[in-house]
Design a protein around this motif. Structure first.
Motif, mmCIF file in Angstrom:
data_model
loop_
_atom_site.group_PDB
_atom_site.id
_atom_site.type_symbol
_atom_site.label_atom_id
_atom_site.label_comp_id
_atom_site.label_asym_id
_atom_site.label_seq_id
_atom_site.Cartn_x
_atom_site.Cartn_y
_atom_site.Cartn_z
ATOM 1 N N PRO A 265 -47.763 7.732 33.326
ATOM 2 C CA PRO A 265 -48.551 8.101 31.830
ATOM 3 C C PRO A 265 -47.321 9.213 31.514
ATOM 4 C CG PRO A 265 -49.495 9.381 33.430
ATOM 5 C CD PRO A 265 -48.558 7.788 33.944
ATOM 6 N N VAL A 266 -46.643 9.697 31.948
ATOM 7 C CA VAL A 266 -46.409 10.921 30.635
ATOM 8 C C VAL A 266 -44.676 9.831 29.903
ATOM 9 C CG1 VAL A 266 -44.656 13.350 31.113
ATOM 10 C CG2 VAL A 266 -46.742 12.994 31.774
ATOM 11 N N GLN A 267 -44.235 9.621 30.727
ATOM 12 C CA GLN A 267 -42.957 8.583 29.967
ATOM 13 C C GLN A 267 -43.462 7.771 28.959
ATOM 14 O OE1 GLN A 267 -43.337 9.079 33.639
ATOM 15 N NE2 GLN A 267 -41.697 9.576 35.016
ATOM 16 N N VAL A 268 -44.982 8.045 28.965
ATOM 17 C CA VAL A 268 -45.060 6.499 28.159
ATOM 18 C C VAL A 268 -45.009 7.100 26.804
ATOM 19 C CG1 VAL A 268 -47.220 4.817 27.542
ATOM 20 C CG2 VAL A 268 -45.702 4.822 30.075
ATOM 21 N N ARG A 269 -46.594 8.497 26.932
ATOM 22 C CA ARG A 269 -46.478 9.392 25.571
ATOM 23 C C ARG A 269 -44.983 9.825 25.245
ATOM 24 N NH1 ARG A 269 -51.946 10.959 26.036
ATOM 25 N NH2 ARG A 269 -51.476 12.135 24.318
ATOM 26 N N LEU A 270 -44.144 10.045 25.351
ATOM 27 C CA LEU A 270 -42.866 10.746 24.974
ATOM 28 C C LEU A 270 -42.484 9.768 24.729
ATOM 29 C CD1 LEU A 270 -41.365 12.712 28.500
ATOM 30 C CD2 LEU A 270 -42.493 13.524 26.564
ATOM 31 N N ALA A 271 -41.749 8.104 25.222
ATOM 32 C CA ALA A 271 -41.467 7.245 24.580
ATOM 33 C C ALA A 271 -42.272 6.739 23.021
ATOM 34 C CB ALA A 271 -41.809 5.995 25.116
ATOM 35 N N VAL A 272 -43.714 6.657 23.178
ATOM 36 C CA VAL A 272 -44.348 6.682 21.783
ATOM 37 C C VAL A 272 -44.468 7.949 20.606
ATOM 38 C CG1 VAL A 272 -46.746 6.586 20.710
ATOM 39 C CG2 VAL A 272 -45.624 5.143 23.313
ATOM 40 N N ALA A 273 -44.258 8.952 21.046
ATOM 41 C CA ALA A 273 -43.844 10.766 20.633
ATOM 42 C C ALA A 273 -42.704 10.111 20.207
ATOM 43 C CB ALA A 273 -44.419 11.375 21.024
ATOM 44 N N CYS A 274 -41.163 9.475 20.591
ATOM 45 C CA CYS A 274 -39.943 9.786 20.099
ATOM 46 C C CYS A 274 -40.275 8.297 18.807
ATOM 47 C CB CYS A 274 -39.220 8.917 21.146
ATOM 48 S SG CYS A 274 -37.588 8.828 21.272
ATOM 49 N N LEU A 275 -40.487 7.541 19.230
ATOM 50 C CA LEU A 275 -41.125 6.618 17.890
ATOM 51 C C LEU A 275 -41.842 6.779 16.541
ATOM 52 C CD1 LEU A 275 -40.905 3.489 16.316
ATOM 53 C CD2 LEU A 275 -42.800 2.814 18.067
ATOM 54 N N LEU A 276 -42.913 7.752 17.202
ATOM 55 C CA LEU A 276 -43.948 8.469 16.212
ATOM 56 C C LEU A 276 -42.978 10.157 15.841
ATOM 57 C CD1 LEU A 276 -47.391 9.069 17.379
ATOM 58 C CD2 LEU A 276 -46.327 6.672 15.480
ATOM 59 N N ALA A 277 -42.070 10.141 16.154
ATOM 60 C CA ALA A 277 -40.999 11.269 15.885
ATOM 61 C C ALA A 277 -39.998 10.653 14.449
ATOM 62 C CB ALA A 277 -40.507 12.202 16.045
ATOM 63 N N ARG A 278 -39.445 9.506 14.672
ATOM 64 C CA ARG A 278 -38.330 8.807 14.156
ATOM 65 C C ARG A 278 -36.988 8.635 14.914
ATOM 66 N NH1 ARG A 278 -41.836 10.818 9.126
ATOM 67 N NH2 ARG A 278 -42.443 8.332 7.862
ATOM 68 N N GLY A 279 -37.309 8.814 16.308
ATOM 69 C CA GLY A 279 -36.024 9.164 16.699
ATOM 70 C C GLY A 279 -35.865 7.984 17.698
ATOM 71 N N VAL B 216 -53.290 4.081 17.974
ATOM 72 C CA VAL B 216 -52.350 4.054 18.383
ATOM 73 C C VAL B 216 -52.571 4.877 20.262
ATOM 74 C CG1 VAL B 216 -50.050 6.167 18.869
ATOM 75 C CG2 VAL B 216 -50.369 5.416 16.597
ATOM 76 N N GLN B 217 -53.664 4.988 20.153
ATOM 77 C CA GLN B 217 -54.804 5.993 21.552
ATOM 78 C C GLN B 217 -54.965 4.604 22.303
ATOM 79 O OE1 GLN B 217 -55.417 8.202 22.382
ATOM 80 N NE2 GLN B 217 -53.994 9.149 20.851
ATOM 81 N N ARG B 218 -55.412 3.057 21.605
ATOM 82 C CA ARG B 218 -55.312 2.190 21.865
ATOM 83 C C ARG B 218 -54.285 1.544 22.880
ATOM 84 N NH1 ARG B 218 -58.952 1.416 17.878
ATOM 85 N NH2 ARG B 218 -57.323 0.518 16.056
ATOM 86 N N ALA B 219 -52.850 1.526 21.541
ATOM 87 C CA ALA B 219 -51.421 1.171 22.324
ATOM 88 C C ALA B 219 -51.504 2.438 23.746
ATOM 89 C CB ALA B 219 -50.605 1.359 21.646
ATOM 90 N N LEU B 220 -51.540 3.447 23.470
ATOM 91 C CA LEU B 220 -51.127 4.177 24.769
ATOM 92 C C LEU B 220 -51.656 3.205 26.175
ATOM 93 C CD1 LEU B 220 -50.961 7.624 23.041
ATOM 94 C CD2 LEU B 220 -49.061 6.677 24.584
ATOM 95 N N ALA B 221 -53.344 3.495 25.804
ATOM 96 C CA ALA B 221 -54.770 2.659 26.883
ATOM 97 C C ALA B 221 -53.778 1.604 27.814
ATOM 98 C CB ALA B 221 -55.846 2.322 26.226
ATOM 99 N N GLN B 222 -53.394 0.562 26.519
ATOM 100 C CA GLN B 222 -52.633 -0.798 26.846
ATOM 101 C C GLN B 222 -50.881 -0.879 27.868
ATOM 102 O OE1 GLN B 222 -53.275 -4.876 24.609
ATOM 103 N NE2 GLN B 222 -50.347 -4.092 24.038
ATOM 104 N N LEU B 223 -50.567 0.074 27.086
ATOM 105 C CA LEU B 223 -49.047 0.552 28.423
ATOM 106 C C LEU B 223 -48.942 0.667 29.364
ATOM 107 C CD1 LEU B 223 -47.408 2.325 24.782
ATOM 108 C CD2 LEU B 223 -45.901 -0.084 26.209
ATOM 109 N N ASP B 224 -50.240 2.037 29.597
ATOM 110 C CA ASP B 224 -50.492 2.287 30.815
ATOM 111 C C ASP B 224 -51.279 1.608 31.507
ATOM 112 O OD1 ASP B 224 -49.834 5.198 30.667
ATOM 113 O OD2 ASP B 224 -52.233 5.745 29.957
ATOM 114 N N ARG B 225 -51.947 0.404 31.194
ATOM 115 C CA ARG B 225 -52.285 -1.075 32.044
ATOM 116 C C ARG B 225 -50.929 -1.351 32.508
ATOM 117 N NH1 ARG B 225 -55.803 -0.794 28.621
ATOM 118 N NH2 ARG B 225 -55.008 -2.350 27.353
#
Length: 317
Positions: free
Chosen positions: A34-48, A19-28
């Motif tokens: 970065p905040v919007q990317v993390r919120l999007a990934v957090a939303c998916l991880l929370a099954r939302g 997941v951390q590598r995914a975040l780094a790739q998305l930021d590139r």
């Protein structure tokens, strides 16, 4: 509507590291957000499910494509228009004369990541069909209930209400989205990079998969196991009470919204590498979770300012 197949499975030592590598790739690829990317990934991880509210051309579709490719998930996009019917989205049974029976043809909703583009241009009937499937994670047609894929993640985009041809989602339907984000204009440095490289379309197409569906499901189970102490639950209830009693708000957070806040807080703590939820995790996701759920008594009053005051004034147990 478009679709690309999921990339080949990726094997990693741990879901957290992947997941951390995914975040780094998305930021590139999603520059300066970065905040919007993390919120999007957090939303998916929370099954939302995620709602992106913004004007055209600021990267909403790019974010959805990049998420699907990075996570190694199947992806489809549906352009919502006023003539889009529920069957166009959910699928339909058609008579097969050769077999003498109806044969079901699945709609594009049967995808691991679905981009519902410009959802507020569709009729309420089609919007309702999508949101019901999001909640139930099944599609019922012809007396048969069919499960949607797991994972199943809807990213809906919504143009500002002032745009011609839009139909705003009712509050009860907005509540089906776990988080709402706004991308906004890029900063000058990110915008210059876009000008020099000709955009991010090819970069997104070339993205390798960093996760796959089994690894993502494992990460979601790890998120479920993130500990929430009694004091943290006290803090959630204090925030809910503050929204319910605030004079500027017409309604407060419901119990269902409070459960969603806990799930999003767990996901943010997981992204931060913590085994337990801290108040700062809740504070990080609170505006994205509450803004679309809390109508202000004065429609012209920015709800973000109200939420910021609530966070500043609510004591941490």
């Amino acid at each position: 509507m478009t679709r690309h197949a999921a990339s080949a499975p990726v094997h990693a030592a741990s879901s957290a590291g992947a997941v951390q590598r995914a975040l780094a790739q998305l930021d590139r690829v999603i520059l300066g957000k970065p905040v919007q990317v993390r919120l999007a990934v957090a939303c998916l991880l929370a099954r939302g499910h995620l709602l992106i509210e913004d004007q055209p051309g600021v990267g909403k579709t790019t974010l959805a494509h990049a998420l699907a490719r990075t996570l190694g998930l199947g992806f489809r996009r549906v352009q919502f228009t006023s003539d889009l019917l529920p069957a166009d989205l959910l699928g339909i049974s058609i008579w097969d004369a050769g077999e003498g029976q109806f044969r079901y043809h699945p709609g594009p909703i049967f995808s691991e990541v679905l981009l519902a583009d410009e959802i507020n241009r569709a009729t309420p009937k089609t919007q309702g069909a999508l949101l019901e499937a999001m909640e139930e994670r099944t599609v019922s047609e012809g007396g048969v209930t069919r499960p949607l894929p797991d994972p199943f993640f809807v990213i809906a985009t919504q143009n500002p209400a002032a745009f011609v041809g839009t139909s705003p989602l009712p509050e009860a339907q907005l509540d089906r989205f776990l988080l709402t984000v706004t991308l906004g204009y890029p900063d000058p440095r990110a915008e210059r990079t876009l000008l020099e490289t000709g955009g991010r379309t090819q970069a997104v197409r070339d993205l390798p998969a960093v996760l796959d569906a089994p690894l993502l499901l494992a990460a979601q189970r790890e998120v479920d196991a993130v500990h929430a102490a009694p004091a943290l639950l006290d803090y959630l209830q204090l925030l809910a009470r503050a929204t319910r009693e605030h004079s500027a708000l017409a309604a407060g957070l419901s119990p269902r919204a409070l459960l969603a806040l806990l799930a999003a807080g767990r996901a943010w703590a997981f992204l931060e590498g913590r085994p337990m939820v801290l108040p700062e995790d809740v504070q990080a996701v609170f505006p994205a979770l509450a803004a679309h759920r809390l109508p202000t008594r004065d429609p012209a009053a920015p709800v973000g300012d109200v939420l910021a005051r609530i966070l500043a004034e609510t004591p941490i147990p």
